[in-house]
Design an enzyme around this catalytic site. Structure first.
Site: not given
Ligand code: GLC
Length: 424
Positions: A163, A387
């Site tokens: 992102d 994460e």
């Molecule tokens: C964030 C990450 C994305 C992922 C999401 C859920 O938005 O950048 O890649 O899919 O979180 O984990």
């Protein structure tokens, strides 16, 4: 001889998958991400396949229940409303049941479905046969609506899955975020704001979203006039590999796969246009005018997954990787703006590491693949299933009890040569 590194951690990882199960789909983590995310779910399915093959297929089937008629598989499926997340279903305005977002995410599903099928060919045959036309329709959507320039482009940084990556800075700089009005973010209520994107970035993310929503998610209009369009090495390599894996699945099922083979060949022919000699690596390119981003991050090394690496990339990999200790940094630590704890602007992401390692292993870089597995396993063993992690000192960041980190522990990071591992 390979064995499991730690039965306790295996059990914890399974508990995380079960705990994040909301009935047919898994949330990435409780609270911060309360819906079904596209590539997270594909990883979740891979994780489930190590102990519940039926549940693995269900995860993918539920994801595809959100597929649009044009083939697009959205990046979020909003099965049940949850006020804890912004931007939610009413902001995206997809007008669908179940409600969804209006952009996609990295197409890892075919790659992981192939691995899941291999675990139990008997149990998987009918399930993969039913998914095949849906996967094919999604790949056709990528080809038609995102690969017009020869490689895969993204219409929103969120579509890339990475992102907030510096790769998108030049494209984002041109987006006018001044008219998005007041809104209440939810992410910073769940995790430390210093790890999350800044307000000015968020305004721009919303401006791009509103453009799509206001034109009724008309893909032609978004490609022609949308505020953001950049070629992405990450999606390009994942899609290339996924086309080839889907072709292999199709062949096994007795389908004519020449169409898929053609898409893969075209995409492969486009790959050299992403090579930026100035940074000696695969780089994102702004299709709204400014050329290369001038960045080499972890996405460039997904080239191994698509058999598109070069000796120059091997060299670049060593340089960048040797600047950190815990897997591939999402941005080069030597580049300006590197931030080891802020979302995709430097941290190491276990899922990305797992995909790169898969490629390295297949391309004859067994030692590098094992190093990557070891580094990823070490940081998870030290801190838990977070994460993402600071690639330099291993500080755990973002959400805890994270589905995809648990999944890649079960499928990849937690499988090691016990006799060469240190303390657990
Ligand atoms: C964030 C990450 C994305 C992922 C999401 C859920 O938005 O950048 O890649 O899919 O979180 O984990």
């Amino acid at each position: 001889m390979t064995d499991r590194l730690s039965p306790d951690l295996d059990e914890q990882a399974r508990e995380i998958l079960r705990g994040n199960d909301r009935g047919g789909y898994t949330v990435p983590t409780d609270g911060l991400y309360p819906y079904q995310w596209n590539w997270d779910s594909a990883f979740a399915a891979w994780g489930f396949s190590t102990f519940d093959i039926d549940r693995a297929w269900t995860e993918l089937e539920t994801l595809f229940s959100g597929q649009w008629e044009d083939g697009m598989v959205p990046h979020i499926v909003f099965h049940k409303d949850d006020p804890g997340y912004f931007p939610g279903p009413e902001v995206w305005g997809s007008g669908r049941t179940p409600p969804t977002s209006g952009i996609s995410q990295p197409p890892v599903a075919a790659i992981l479905a192939r691995l899941i099928w291999a675990r139990d060919p008997e149990a998987g045959r009918d399930r993969i046969a039913a998914l095949y036309p849906k996967l094919l329709a999604w790949h056709r959507w990528w080809k038609r609506d995102r690969c017009g320039s020869g490689v895969a482009a993204v219409t929103h940084p969120w579509e890339s899955g990475r992102d907030n990556c510096p790769d998108w800075d030049i494209g984002m700089a041109k987006v006018d975020g001044s008219n998005v009005g007041e809104y209440q973010r939810r992410d910073t209520g769940h995790v430390d704001a210093s790890m999350r994107p800044r307000k000015e970035d968020y305004d721009r993310y919303l401006a791009i979203l509103f453009f799509g929503r206001d034109c009724g998610w008309d893909q032609r209009e978004i490609i022609r006039n949308g505020p953001f369009l950049m070629e992405d090495p990450g999606i390009t390599f994942i899609l290339l590999r996924a086309h080839e894996d889907l072709a292999a699945i199709g062949r096994e099922l007795g389908h004519d796969v020449s169409e898929l083979e053609g898409w893969a060949a075209e995409l492969r022919a486009g790959v050299p246009q992403l090579w930026n000699p100035q940074v000696q690596g695969y780089d994102a390119r702004d299709l709204r005018g400014d050329g290369f981003a001038g960045r080499v991050g972890s996405a460039a090394f997904l080239a191994y997954l698509a058999d598109a690496a070069t000796p120059a990339l091997d060299k670049r990999m060593d340089e960048i990787w040797n600047r950190v200790s815990y897997g591939f940094p999402s941005a080069d630590p030597a580049a300006e703006g590197f931030d080891p704890r802020r979302y995709w602007r430097g941290p190491s992401w276990p899922v990305v590491n797992s995909l790169i390692a898969l490629g390295l292993q297949e391309r004859g870089h067994a030692e590098a693949a094992e190093r990557l597995r070891r580094e990823t396993a070490e940081v998870i063993k030290k801190h838990g299933f977070f994460e993402y992690f600071d690639p330099i000192d291993g500080t755990p960041c973002g959400g805890d009890a994270f589905t995809w980190t648990a999944a890649i522990w079960l499928t990849w990071a937690g499988a090691g040569a016990t006799d060469t591992e240190g303390e657990t």
